[in-house]
Motif scaffolding. Structure first.
Motif, PDB file in Angstrom:
ATOM      1  N   GLN A 118       0.838  -1.186   0.000  1.00 52.33           N
ATOM      2  CA  GLN A 118       0.000   0.000   0.000  1.00 52.33           C
ATOM      3  C   GLN A 118       0.873   1.236   0.000  1.00 52.33           C
ATOM      4  OE1 GLN A 118      -3.358  -0.236   2.625  1.00 52.33           O
ATOM      5  NE2 GLN A 118      -2.938   1.808   3.390  1.00 52.33           N
ATOM      6  N   GLY A 119       0.490   2.200  -0.790  1.00 50.93           N
ATOM      7  CA  GLY A 119       1.191   3.469  -0.842  1.00 50.93           C
ATOM      8  C   GLY A 119       0.192   4.600  -0.891  1.00 50.93           C
ATOM      9  N   ILE A 120       0.640   5.714  -1.403  1.00 55.19           N
ATOM     10  CA  ILE A 120      -0.225   6.883  -1.485  1.00 55.19           C
ATOM     11  C   ILE A 120      -1.455   6.597  -2.341  1.00 55.19           C
ATOM     12  CG2 ILE A 120      -0.351   9.243  -2.374  1.00 55.19           C
ATOM     13  CD1 ILE A 120       2.571   9.556  -1.471  1.00 55.19           C
ATOM     14  N   GLY A 121      -1.274   5.787  -3.390  1.00 53.16           N
ATOM     15  CA  GLY A 121      -2.387   5.471  -4.277  1.00 53.16           C
ATOM     16  C   GLY A 121      -3.294   4.369  -3.755  1.00 53.16           C
ATOM     17  N   GLY A 122      -3.017   3.831  -2.581  1.00 55.70           N
ATOM     18  CA  GLY A 122      -3.828   2.752  -2.018  1.00 55.70           C
ATOM     19  C   GLY A 122      -3.179   1.399  -2.224  1.00 55.70           C
ATOM     20  N   VAL A 123      -3.969   0.344  -2.091  1.00 55.37           N
ATOM     21  CA  VAL A 123      -3.486  -1.026  -2.225  1.00 55.37           C
ATOM     22  C   VAL A 123      -3.397  -1.372  -3.709  1.00 55.37           C
ATOM     23  CG1 VAL A 123      -3.996  -3.441  -1.703  1.00 55.37           C
ATOM     24  CG2 VAL A 123      -4.494  -1.675  -0.013  1.00 55.37           C
ATOM     25  N   SER A 124      -2.303  -2.064  -4.091  1.00 54.83           N
ATOM     26  CA  SER A 124      -2.112  -2.465  -5.488  1.00 54.83           C
ATOM     27  C   SER A 124      -1.853  -3.962  -5.566  1.00 54.83           C
ATOM     28  CB  SER A 124      -0.918  -1.728  -6.097  1.00 54.83           C
ATOM     29  OG  SER A 124      -1.162  -0.352  -6.180  1.00 54.83           O
ATOM     30  N   PRO A 125      -2.326  -4.609  -6.631  1.00 58.61           N
ATOM     31  CA  PRO A 125      -2.098  -6.050  -6.781  1.00 58.61           C
ATOM     32  C   PRO A 125      -0.622  -6.337  -7.087  1.00 58.61           C
ATOM     33  CG  PRO A 125      -3.198  -5.184  -8.724  1.00 58.61           C
ATOM     34  CD  PRO A 125      -3.116  -4.063  -7.732  1.00 58.61           C
ATOM     35  N   PHE A 126      -0.135  -7.474  -6.555  1.00 51.61           N
ATOM     36  CA  PHE A 126       1.260  -7.853  -6.770  1.00 51.61           C
ATOM     37  C   PHE A 126       1.424  -9.356  -6.633  1.00 51.61           C
ATOM     38  CE2 PHE A 126       0.780  -7.516  -2.264  1.00 51.61           C
ATOM     39  CZ  PHE A 126       1.668  -8.421  -1.702  1.00 51.61           C
ATOM     40  N   VAL A 127       2.578  -9.830  -7.065  1.00 49.95           N
ATOM     41  CA  VAL A 127       2.968 -11.228  -6.905  1.00 49.95           C
ATOM     42  C   VAL A 127       4.323 -11.253  -6.207  1.00 49.95           C
ATOM     43  CG1 VAL A 127       1.672 -12.057  -8.915  1.00 49.95           C
ATOM     44  CG2 VAL A 127       4.054 -11.288  -9.189  1.00 49.95           C
TER      45      VAL A 127
END
Length: 146
Positions: A68-77
């Motif tokens: 999670q960063g400034i832009g919110g939660v992001s999908p990852f592997v």
């Protein structure tokens, strides 16, 4: 051991501390990528472009882990590979491990070098002196008042 980085002008007009790191692909080739030195990031993370170039087998992240960063939660592997950080003496510092890799191309503009790697070094990020340094082993620093 000393690893030198640089201050890189970015597309948005800001200048950021980066280190160029070689990352091992599934085929064993080393692929160079610029990594933002981010002392506030818990984990290092690859951008989507590097993930595609590496062609490493992706693993699903543990259920309790999110990025999670400034832009919110992001999908990852998660991918397992070797990082080679260029030492000042011409050698490399090898760091093997599991690293996060974003699957959304909009998640980050630069790969991130986080505390999972930075914890192995004393980190100096000085814009005023134009220095980005990772120090370990026989290198040290001194802070003094002029």
């Amino acid at each position: 051991m000393r690893v030198n980085g640089t201050w890189m002008p970015c597309e948005d007009g800001e200048t950021r501390p980066v280190i160029r790191i070689d990352v091992q692909s599934a085929a064993g080739q080393m692929i160079a990528a610029d990594f933002l030195v981010d002392t506030g990031a818990d984990r290092s993370a690859f951008d989507t472009n590097l993930l595609q170039q590496l062609e490493l087998p992706p693993q699903p992240p543990p259920p309790a882990l999110s990025l999670q960063g400034i832009g919110g939660v992001s999908p990852f592997v998660i991918v397992e590979t070797l990082l080679q950080l260029p030492r000042e003496d011409g050698g490399v510092a090898n760091i093997k491990g599991q690293f996060a890799a974003f699957t959304d191309p909009k998640a980050i503009d630069l790969c991130i070098l986080g505390r999972d790697v930075l914890q192995h070094f004393d980190v100096i990020v000085s814009r005023r002196r134009n220095q980005v340094l990772l120090l370990a082993a026989n290198h040290e620093y001194v802070v003094k008042t002029n």
